[in-house]
Design an enzyme around this catalytic site. Structure first.
Site, PDB file in Angstrom:
ATOM      1  N   ARG A 186      14.659  -3.128  -7.437  1.00 46.65           N
ATOM      2  CA  ARG A 186      13.202  -3.097  -7.553  1.00 46.65           C
ATOM      3  C   ARG A 186      12.781  -3.320  -9.001  1.00 46.65           C
ATOM      4  O   ARG A 186      13.294  -2.661  -9.911  1.00 46.65           O
ATOM      5  CB  ARG A 186      12.647  -1.744  -7.074  1.00 46.65           C
ATOM      6  CG  ARG A 186      13.116  -1.321  -5.694  1.00 46.65           C
ATOM      7  CD  ARG A 186      12.723  -2.280  -4.582  1.00 46.65           C
ATOM      8  NE  ARG A 186      11.284  -2.445  -4.489  1.00 46.65           N
ATOM      9  CZ  ARG A 186      10.478  -1.631  -3.812  1.00 46.65           C
ATOM     10  NH1 ARG A 186      10.968  -0.603  -3.162  1.00 46.65           N
ATOM     11  NH2 ARG A 186       9.177  -1.863  -3.778  1.00 46.65           N
ATOM     12  N   PRO A 199       0.843  -1.202   0.000  1.00 50.56           N
ATOM     13  CA  PRO A 199       0.000   0.000   0.000  1.00 50.56           C
ATOM     14  C   PRO A 199       0.881   1.256   0.000  1.00 50.56           C
ATOM     15  O   PRO A 199       1.875   1.314   0.719  1.00 50.56           O
ATOM     16  CB  PRO A 199      -0.787  -0.109   1.310  1.00 50.56           C
ATOM     17  CG  PRO A 199      -0.633  -1.512   1.766  1.00 50.56           C
ATOM     18  CD  PRO A 199       0.647  -2.019   1.196  1.00 50.56           C
ATOM     19  N   GLU A 200       0.510   2.205  -0.824  1.00 50.55           N
ATOM     20  CA  GLU A 200       1.281   3.442  -0.939  1.00 50.55           C
ATOM     21  C   GLU A 200       0.385   4.625  -0.557  1.00 50.55           C
ATOM     22  O   GLU A 200      -0.700   4.429  -0.019  1.00 50.55           O
ATOM     23  CB  GLU A 200       1.837   3.575  -2.360  1.00 50.55           C
ATOM     24  CG  GLU A 200       2.692   2.364  -2.757  1.00 50.55           C
ATOM     25  CD  GLU A 200       3.247   2.447  -4.165  1.00 50.55           C
ATOM     26  OE1 GLU A 200       3.341   3.557  -4.716  1.00 50.55           O
ATOM     27  OE2 GLU A 200       3.573   1.386  -4.728  1.00 50.55           O
ATOM     28  N   LYS A 260       3.725   6.449   4.252  1.00 55.44           N
ATOM     29  CA  LYS A 260       2.953   5.211   4.089  1.00 55.44           C
ATOM     30  C   LYS A 260       2.501   4.648   5.438  1.00 55.44           C
ATOM     31  O   LYS A 260       2.215   3.463   5.559  1.00 55.44           O
ATOM     32  CB  LYS A 260       3.799   4.165   3.347  1.00 55.44           C
ATOM     33  CG  LYS A 260       4.126   4.579   1.916  1.00 55.44           C
ATOM     34  CD  LYS A 260       4.843   3.455   1.179  1.00 55.44           C
ATOM     35  CE  LYS A 260       6.147   3.911   0.605  1.00 55.44           C
ATOM     36  NZ  LYS A 260       6.908   2.853  -0.051  1.00 55.44           N
ATOM     37  N   ARG A 269      20.817  15.554  -6.754  1.00 56.74           N
ATOM     38  CA  ARG A 269      20.615  14.106  -6.569  1.00 56.74           C
ATOM     39  C   ARG A 269      21.150  13.362  -7.783  1.00 56.74           C
ATOM     40  O   ARG A 269      20.625  13.500  -8.874  1.00 56.74           O
ATOM     41  CB  ARG A 269      19.126  13.779  -6.385  1.00 56.74           C
ATOM     42  CG  ARG A 269      18.444  14.568  -5.296  1.00 56.74           C
ATOM     43  CD  ARG A 269      18.999  14.234  -3.937  1.00 56.74           C
ATOM     44  NE  ARG A 269      18.421  15.139  -2.928  1.00 56.74           N
ATOM     45  CZ  ARG A 269      18.941  15.347  -1.735  1.00 56.74           C
ATOM     46  NH1 ARG A 269      20.049  14.723  -1.381  1.00 56.74           N
ATOM     47  NH2 ARG A 269      18.362  16.166  -0.886  1.00 56.74           N
TER      48      ARG A 269
END
Ligand SMILES: [Zn+2]
Length: 271
Positions: free
Chosen positions: A261, A2-3, A58, A152
């Protein structure tokens, strides 16, 4: 897992259905308790009234008038079900909050991911204090996203998943966001141009809101408090569609691993 949209939905449902309720009893099955300080949890929660429910990234935070808060992370397949809304039998129940007329069960998640802490110390929890900007918060605009992206050097997919930068996006929404932005997941975060940042910002907000409108993603175990599934997974454009034709250009969707991922994208549409 769940996000943001799924947790936002549960937050709203909890506010609608259990706000103001008094917890008559906390039940933790002995064989599920592990190292949890259940007597302390009972002191903090029993006879206390639920005063608010928040989402932090979350996580769900249920505040009580005892001065304590229950912090819930559903991890991969956790479920919250309210007995007055849900007809079935919850599976693998780990914790139950008993109210006067019904009960809220938490199932399918190890209790080591649950905390009961003094409300004024929520912000000091490591998993909370390190959270970055919430994409649904007021003030999250392209300029703010540009500030967070600056310097980044990692891939944009990994950037979106890093809760220290943006809080609430996980592996499913990240892939759908990058497809919506027509951006390849391996782009270096700091390399985005201003128009690309604007497009990414729009894609983040629109994709998360689309998830909300569709009742969340139930590709895994997510359900609403009444046990009903969301429908976002039926409208995935790249997620879990390896080899299937892209809805825009017909090119087979590819799957690669980024930062460990699984990542789905269209090599032709996303640059
Ligand atoms: Zn395509």
């Amino acid at each position: 897992m769940p996000e943001l949209p799924e947790l936002e939905i549960l937050k709203d449902e909890l506010k609608r259905h259990v706000l103001g309720r008094r917890v008559r009893e906390l039940i933790v099955p002995q064989d599920k308790a592990g190292d949890c300080p259940v007597p302390h949890w009972k002191d903090a929660l029993e006879n206390a009234r639920i005063t608010d429910v928040e989402r932090r990234g979350k996580m769900l935070v249920v505040h009580l008038d005892s001065g304590f808060s229950l912090v819930i992370h559903l991890m991969m397949v956790g479920q919250l079900l309210l007995s007055s809304l849900y007809d079935g039998t919850p599976s693998d129940v780990r914790l139950t909050l008993v109210f006067d007329s019904d009960q809220l069960t938490l199932g399918q998640v190890h209790l080591k991911f649950i905390r009961v802490v003094p409300t004024h110390k929520i912000d000091e929890l490591p998993e909370v204090s390190k959270l970055g900007h919430d994409p649904l918060e007021e003030g999250f605009d392209a300029g703010l996203l540009a500030d967070v992206l600056a310097g980044r050097r990692g891939k944009i997919k990994s950037f979106l998943l890093d809760q220290r930068f943006l809080a609430g996006i996980g592996n499913t929404y990240a892939d759908e966001i990058l497809f919506a932005a027509r951006m390849t997941p391996t782009r270096i975060a700091s390399s985005l141009t201003d128009p690309e940042i604007k497009g990414l910002h729009e894609s983040i907000v629109q994709t998360l809101n689309r998830g909300l409108e569709l009742g969340g993603s139930s590709e895994m175990a997510f359900v609403h408090l009444d046990g009903v599934k969301g429908a976002f997974q039926e409208q995935f454009r790249v997620k879990s569609r390896t080899g299937l034709p892209c809805f825009v250009c017909g090119t087979p969707v590819e799957r690669v691993s980024i930062g460990g991922r699984g990542t789905y994208f269209c090599a032709k549409c996303q640059k």
